[in-house]
Design a protein around this motif. Structure first.
Motif, PDB file in Angstrom:
ATOM      1  N   ALA A  44       0.758  -1.179   0.045  1.00  0.00           N
ATOM      2  CA  ALA A  44       0.041   0.110  -0.245  1.00  0.00           C
ATOM      3  C   ALA A  44       0.799   1.369  -0.131  1.00  0.00           C
ATOM      4  O   ALA A  44       0.530   2.359  -0.622  1.00  0.00           O
ATOM      5  CB  ALA A  44      -1.011   0.096   1.248  1.00  0.00           C
ATOM      6  N   SER A  45       1.967   1.264   0.841  1.00  0.00           N
ATOM      7  CA  SER A  45       2.977   2.389   0.834  1.00  0.00           C
ATOM      8  C   SER A  45       3.499   2.871  -0.683  1.00  0.00           C
ATOM      9  O   SER A  45       4.079   3.865  -0.916  1.00  0.00           O
ATOM     10  CB  SER A  45       4.081   2.080   1.759  1.00  0.00           C
ATOM     11  N   GLU A  46       3.234   1.791  -1.760  1.00  0.00           N
ATOM     12  CA  GLU A  46       3.828   2.138  -2.877  1.00  0.00           C
ATOM     13  C   GLU A  46       2.767   2.512  -3.695  1.00  0.00           C
ATOM     14  O   GLU A  46       2.913   3.161  -4.916  1.00  0.00           O
ATOM     15  CB  GLU A  46       4.498   0.792  -3.586  1.00  0.00           C
ATOM     16  N   SER A  47       1.439   2.687  -3.408  1.00  0.00           N
ATOM     17  CA  SER A  47       0.220   3.323  -4.164  1.00  0.00           C
ATOM     18  C   SER A  47       0.563   4.811  -4.465  1.00  0.00           C
ATOM     19  O   SER A  47       1.037   5.491  -3.618  1.00  0.00           O
ATOM     20  CB  SER A  47      -1.197   2.945  -3.342  1.00  0.00           C
ATOM     21  N   GLU A  48      -0.030   5.347  -5.569  1.00  0.00           N
ATOM     22  CA  GLU A  48      -0.023   6.652  -6.046  1.00  0.00           C
ATOM     23  C   GLU A  48      -0.973   7.116  -5.257  1.00  0.00           C
ATOM     24  O   GLU A  48      -2.080   6.765  -4.912  1.00  0.00           O
ATOM     25  CB  GLU A  48      -0.236   6.563  -7.532  1.00  0.00           C
ATOM     26  N   ILE A  49      -0.747   8.342  -4.445  1.00  0.00           N
ATOM     27  CA  ILE A  49      -1.571   9.199  -3.761  1.00  0.00           C
ATOM     28  C   ILE A  49      -2.550   9.851  -4.575  1.00  0.00           C
ATOM     29  O   ILE A  49      -2.273  10.480  -5.933  1.00  0.00           O
ATOM     30  CB  ILE A  49      -0.774  10.223  -2.874  1.00  0.00           C
ATOM     31  N   GLN A  50      -3.697   9.561  -4.359  1.00  0.00           N
ATOM     32  CA  GLN A  50      -5.102  10.153  -5.279  1.00  0.00           C
ATOM     33  C   GLN A  50      -5.607  11.296  -4.653  1.00  0.00           C
ATOM     34  O   GLN A  50      -6.530  11.464  -3.925  1.00  0.00           O
ATOM     35  CB  GLN A  50      -6.088   8.856  -5.233  1.00  0.00           C
ATOM     36  N   THR A  51      -4.899  12.657  -5.158  1.00  0.00           N
ATOM     37  CA  THR A  51      -5.146  13.609  -4.226  1.00  0.00           C
ATOM     38  C   THR A  51      -6.584  14.231  -4.868  1.00  0.00           C
ATOM     39  O   THR A  51      -7.094  15.045  -3.846  1.00  0.00           O
ATOM     40  CB  THR A  51      -4.064  14.907  -5.044  1.00  0.00           C
ATOM     41  N   GLY A  52      -7.245  13.916  -5.762  1.00  0.00           N
ATOM     42  CA  GLY A  52      -8.488  14.360  -6.051  1.00  0.00           C
ATOM     43  C   GLY A  52      -9.421  13.724  -5.191  1.00  0.00           C
ATOM     44  O   GLY A  52     -10.134  14.704  -4.444  1.00  0.00           O
ATOM     45  N   LYS A  53      -9.552  12.526  -4.464  1.00  0.00           N
ATOM     46  CA  LYS A  53     -10.350  12.022  -3.422  1.00  0.00           C
ATOM     47  C   LYS A  53      -9.786  12.662  -2.402  1.00  0.00           C
ATOM     48  O   LYS A  53     -10.790  13.056  -1.511  1.00  0.00           O
ATOM     49  CB  LYS A  53      -9.875  10.473  -3.532  1.00  0.00           C
ATOM     50  N   ILE A  54      -8.768  12.853  -1.885  1.00  0.00           N
ATOM     51  CA  ILE A  54      -8.380  13.616  -0.635  1.00  0.00           C
ATOM     52  C   ILE A  54      -8.668  14.932  -0.521  1.00  0.00           C
ATOM     53  O   ILE A  54      -9.205  15.520   0.357  1.00  0.00           O
ATOM     54  CB  ILE A  54      -6.992  13.309  -0.462  1.00  0.00           C
ATOM     55  N   ASP A  55      -8.623  15.686  -1.719  1.00  0.00           N
ATOM     56  CA  ASP A  55      -9.036  17.268  -1.678  1.00  0.00           C
ATOM     57  C   ASP A  55     -10.402  16.944  -1.439  1.00  0.00           C
ATOM     58  O   ASP A  55     -10.950  18.293  -1.032  1.00  0.00           O
ATOM     59  CB  ASP A  55      -8.661  17.786  -3.260  1.00  0.00           C
ATOM     60  N   ALA A  56     -11.137  16.242  -2.127  1.00  0.00           N
ATOM     61  CA  ALA A  56     -12.612  16.425  -1.436  1.00  0.00           C
ATOM     62  C   ALA A  56     -13.166  16.394  -0.127  1.00  0.00           C
ATOM     63  O   ALA A  56     -14.018  16.789   0.565  1.00  0.00           O
ATOM     64  CB  ALA A  56     -13.468  15.110  -2.360  1.00  0.00           C
ATOM     65  N   TRP A  57     -12.044  15.679   0.592  1.00  0.00           N
ATOM     66  CA  TRP A  57     -12.444  15.403   1.999  1.00  0.00           C
ATOM     67  C   TRP A  57     -12.019  16.663   2.600  1.00  0.00           C
ATOM     68  O   TRP A  57     -12.647  17.079   3.729  1.00  0.00           O
ATOM     69  CB  TRP A  57     -11.612  14.294   2.412  1.00  0.00           C
ATOM     70  N   LYS A  58     -11.040  17.287   2.197  1.00  0.00           N
ATOM     71  CA  LYS A  58     -10.377  18.676   2.646  1.00  0.00           C
ATOM     72  C   LYS A  58     -11.639  19.733   2.464  1.00  0.00           C
ATOM     73  O   LYS A  58     -11.739  20.576   3.268  1.00  0.00           O
ATOM     74  CB  LYS A  58      -9.088  19.007   2.062  1.00  0.00           C
ATOM     75  N   ASP A  59     -12.569  19.859   1.257  1.00  0.00           N
ATOM     76  CA  ASP A  59     -13.429  20.603   1.182  1.00  0.00           C
ATOM     77  C   ASP A  59     -14.602  20.273   2.120  1.00  0.00           C
ATOM     78  O   ASP A  59     -15.079  21.208   2.284  1.00  0.00           O
ATOM     79  CB  ASP A  59     -14.022  20.316  -0.257  1.00  0.00           C
ATOM     80  N   ALA A  60     -14.826  19.002   2.499  1.00  0.00           N
ATOM     81  CA  ALA A  60     -15.793  18.850   3.359  1.00  0.00           C
ATOM     82  C   ALA A  60     -15.521  19.289   4.824  1.00  0.00           C
ATOM     83  O   ALA A  60     -16.426  19.487   5.475  1.00  0.00           O
ATOM     84  CB  ALA A  60     -16.022  17.193   3.513  1.00  0.00           C
ATOM     85  N   TYR A  61     -14.411  19.348   5.145  1.00  0.00           N
ATOM     86  CA  TYR A  61     -13.828  19.655   6.448  1.00  0.00           C
ATOM     87  C   TYR A  61     -14.211  21.226   6.472  1.00  0.00           C
ATOM     88  O   TYR A  61     -14.598  21.859   7.435  1.00  0.00           O
ATOM     89  CB  TYR A  61     -12.390  19.341   6.590  1.00  0.00           C
ATOM     90  N   ARG A  62     -13.786  21.842   5.507  1.00  0.00           N
ATOM     91  CA  ARG A  62     -13.868  23.429   5.347  1.00  0.00           C
ATOM     92  C   ARG A  62     -15.423  23.657   5.497  1.00  0.00           C
ATOM     93  O   ARG A  62     -15.626  24.740   6.029  1.00  0.00           O
ATOM     94  CB  ARG A  62     -13.152  23.787   4.008  1.00  0.00           C
TER      95      ARG A  62
END
Length: 214
Positions: A44-62
């Motif tokens: 899993a540590s070799e997985s490419e970081i999927q920034t689009g999905k993570i950014d959606a969560w940042k928006d939800a937090y805001r």
């Protein structure tokens, strides 16, 4: 628990695209990290970081007033801890799937819950562990009849329901926002079930999808 868990309408009003796949695992035989779960984490540590999905969560937090650069969504925090930490086999399993799919996942001890888990907007006066701090009014929290089990949607879980090596009955919360599809959410749940079955071949797993309008 599985039939009684619920998400408040105020959460769906904040993010209509929110869905959570709830999984229960009964008869789990957890244990310390071993070579098998260590290999899961390494892959899993070799997985490419999927920034689009993570950014959606940042928006939800805001959207509920949190600053995601200070209190990060769980999957964002996890991807910043490479190589992934070794906790125990069950936690290693769900952290593996979390990073692979850029999907926040919480795993907790079902036997330490009092009443059903539910995702709500905080009133600001909930009972909360000292380590968690007091939630702010309007904050999205997971809670049960006793009090807060996880603050700021999936930022930090409490100690009371923490999944440990002694856990035999667990609940897993796989939380989805777009652009993740419901099909990928289902696939992530199936993959987690497979890893838990490797840990405990006799484990009994059930699941339920909670989605806006259903």
């Amino acid at each position: 628990m599985l039939d009684d868990i619920w998400v408040d309408d105020s959460v769906y009003a904040l993010r209509p695209d929110f869905a959570v796949l709830v999984m229960t695992a009964h008869g789990l035989r957890n244990g310390p990290t071993d070579e098998r779960s260590r290999q899961w984490l390494a892959a899993a540590s070799e997985s490419e970081i999927q920034t689009g999905k993570i950014d959606a969560w940042k928006d939800a937090y805001r959207a509920f007033g949190a600053k995601p650069q200070r209190t990060r969504p769980s999957v964002d925090a996890l991807t910043r801890r490479m190589p992934l930490p070794e906790i125990n086999q069950a936690v290693d399993a769900y952290n593996t799937i979390s990073v692979k799919h850029a999907l926040p996942i919480g795993g907790e001890d079902l036997d330490h819950y009092q009443g059903p888990a539910r995702l709500v907007r905080a009133g600001g006066d909930e009972t909360s562990e000292e380590a968690l701090g007091q939630p702010e009014a309007g904050e999205v929290i997971w809670r049960d009849d006793i009090g807060v089990t996880c603050r700021r949607w999936n930022w930090r879980q409490g100690v009371r329901t923490r999944l440990t090596e002694a856990t035999t009955n667990a609940i897993f919360l796989l939380e989805r926002l777009e652009p993740m599809s419901l099909e990928e959410l289902k696939e992530a749940g199936e993959e987690l079930a497979e890893l838990l079955s490797e840990i405990s071949p006799e484990v009994r797993i059930s699941s339920r999808l909670l989605i806006n309008g259903k």
